[in-house]
Design an enzyme around this catalytic site. Structure first.
Site, PDB file in Angstrom:
ATOM      1  N   SER A 108      14.320  -1.773  15.599  1.00  0.00           N
ATOM      2  CA  SER A 108      14.401  -3.390  15.885  1.00  0.00           C
ATOM      3  C   SER A 108      13.953  -3.797  14.580  1.00  0.00           C
ATOM      4  O   SER A 108      13.901  -4.790  14.113  1.00  0.00           O
ATOM      5  CB  SER A 108      12.661  -3.395  16.736  1.00  0.00           C
ATOM      6  OG  SER A 108      11.832  -3.231  15.564  1.00  0.00           O
ATOM      7  N   GLU A 118      22.239   8.928  11.335  1.00  0.00           N
ATOM      8  CA  GLU A 118      21.033   8.475  10.097  1.00  0.00           C
ATOM      9  C   GLU A 118      20.550   9.374   8.929  1.00  0.00           C
ATOM     10  O   GLU A 118      21.254   8.496   7.800  1.00  0.00           O
ATOM     11  CB  GLU A 118      19.713   7.895  11.165  1.00  0.00           C
ATOM     12  CG  GLU A 118      19.543   6.796  11.655  1.00  0.00           C
ATOM     13  CD  GLU A 118      18.528   6.485  12.081  1.00  0.00           C
ATOM     14  OE1 GLU A 118      17.941   6.059  12.759  1.00  0.00           O
ATOM     15  OE2 GLU A 118      17.577   7.371  11.435  1.00  0.00           O
ATOM     16  N   GLY A 160      12.623   7.688  15.654  1.00  0.00           N
ATOM     17  CA  GLY A 160      11.693   6.382  16.322  1.00  0.00           C
ATOM     18  C   GLY A 160      12.991   6.473  17.952  1.00  0.00           C
ATOM     19  O   GLY A 160      12.940   6.570  19.204  1.00  0.00           O
TER      20      GLY A 160
HETATM   21  C1  5RP Z   1      15.720   5.325  14.693  1.00  0.00           C
HETATM   22  C2  5RP Z   1      14.317   5.349  13.198  1.00  0.00           C
HETATM   23  C3  5RP Z   1      14.275   3.870  13.128  1.00  0.00           C
HETATM   24  O1  5RP Z   1      14.391   3.896  12.302  1.00  0.00           O
HETATM   25  C4  5RP Z   1      12.616   3.989  13.143  1.00  0.00           C
HETATM   26  O2  5RP Z   1      12.096   4.073  14.573  1.00  0.00           O
HETATM   27  C5  5RP Z   1      12.321   2.992  13.087  1.00  0.00           C
HETATM   28  O3  5RP Z   1      12.416   1.759  14.058  1.00  0.00           O
HETATM   29  P1  5RP Z   1      11.544   0.521  14.165  1.00  0.00           P
HETATM   30  O4  5RP Z   1      12.672  -0.296  12.983  1.00  0.00           O
HETATM   31  O5  5RP Z   1      12.206  -0.077  15.150  1.00  0.00           O
HETATM   32  O6  5RP Z   1      10.415   0.040  13.674  1.00  0.00           O
HETATM   33  O7  5RP Z   1      14.374   6.272  12.835  1.00  0.00           O
HETATM   34  O8  5RP Z   1      16.199   6.527  14.718  1.00  0.00           O
END
Ligand code: 5RP
Length: 218
Positions: free
Chosen positions: A30, A103, A96
């Site tokens: 997000s 990534e 998350g």
């Molecule tokens: C996805 C990730 C995101 O960078 C991490 O979950 C942060 O997400 P957000 O910007 O929605 O808080 O690692 O796999």
């Protein structure tokens, strides 16, 4: 200011690290969504992007940004991504959004990792956020038993299949005082694709969105 507005501050501030005529590494989540919106305003100044997820690829393409296959790019100047937690040494927990493996690959080919967060992601010791581990489906039970031996409480993330066709175990109860060591130990378990600890390749620059604007640590 809401949490999403702070994410937006961070996402837009990351634009200053995008070089003209470059291919940009783009993460997932997000906070990155705001960075993608910002990148859309520069789409005629850049060559395109390498994306870390199907979701980000769709968002980039919808804005008219060309998305390159990671295999066709040797090196990126910059990778911009969020984090679930980040410590003062700039080690991170990520995954998350279940995109941790792609990534890590895009981060690996990038000179600079720019991490964009709101203040809630900053911690002294990693581990309050459950640590995501991407696992080959047939190894789920074995890997879970090995994670228990390391002191964690793994939980199967229901109804989630990663972009690579695997499952996620979220590990609670870890106080991660030596992130590099734990990254090595979990990555060495047969059946683990990637652990969402980014310690060997942490962030180089951290941009934190706050009500007073974006704070940049280089
Ligand atoms: C996805 C990730 C995101 O960078 C991490 O979950 C942060 O997400 P957000 O910007 O929605 O808080 O690692 O796999």
């Amino acid at each position: 200011m809401t949490q999403d507005e702070m994410k937006k501050e961070a996402g837009w501030a990351a634009l200053k690290y995008v070089k003209p005529d470059s291919i940009v590494g783009v993460g997932t989540g997000s906070t990155v969504k705001h960075f993608i919106d910002a990148l859309g305003t520069k789409k005629n100044d850049i060559k395109g992007a390498v994306s870390s997820s199907v979701d980000s690829t769709e968002k980039l393409k919808a804005l008219g940004i060309e998305v390159f296959d990671c295999n066709d790019v040797d090196k990126l100047d910059v990778y911009v991504d969020g984090a679930d937690e980040i410590n003062p040494a700039h080690d991170m927990i990520k995954g998350g959004g279940a995109a941790l493996t792609r990534e890590k690959i895009v981060a690996a080919i990038s000179d600079k990792f720019v991490c964009i967060v709101d203040g809630s992601k900053k911690v002294d010791i990693l581990g309050e956020f459950p640590l995501p581990v991407e696992v080959i489906p047939m190894a789920r039970s074995y890997v879970a038993r090995e994670l228990v031996k390391l002191g964690g409480y793994p939980e199967y993330r229901e109804n989630v299949v990663t972009d690579n066709g695997n499952i996620i175990l979220d590990v609670r109860g870890l106080s991660i005082t030596n992130p590099k060591d734990l990254e090595d130990k979990i990555n060495a378990i047969a059946g683990v694709v990637t652990v969402g600890l980014f310690a060997h390749r942490g962030a180089d620059i951290v941009i934190t969105g706050t009500p007073e604007g974006a704070i940049i640590e280089e």
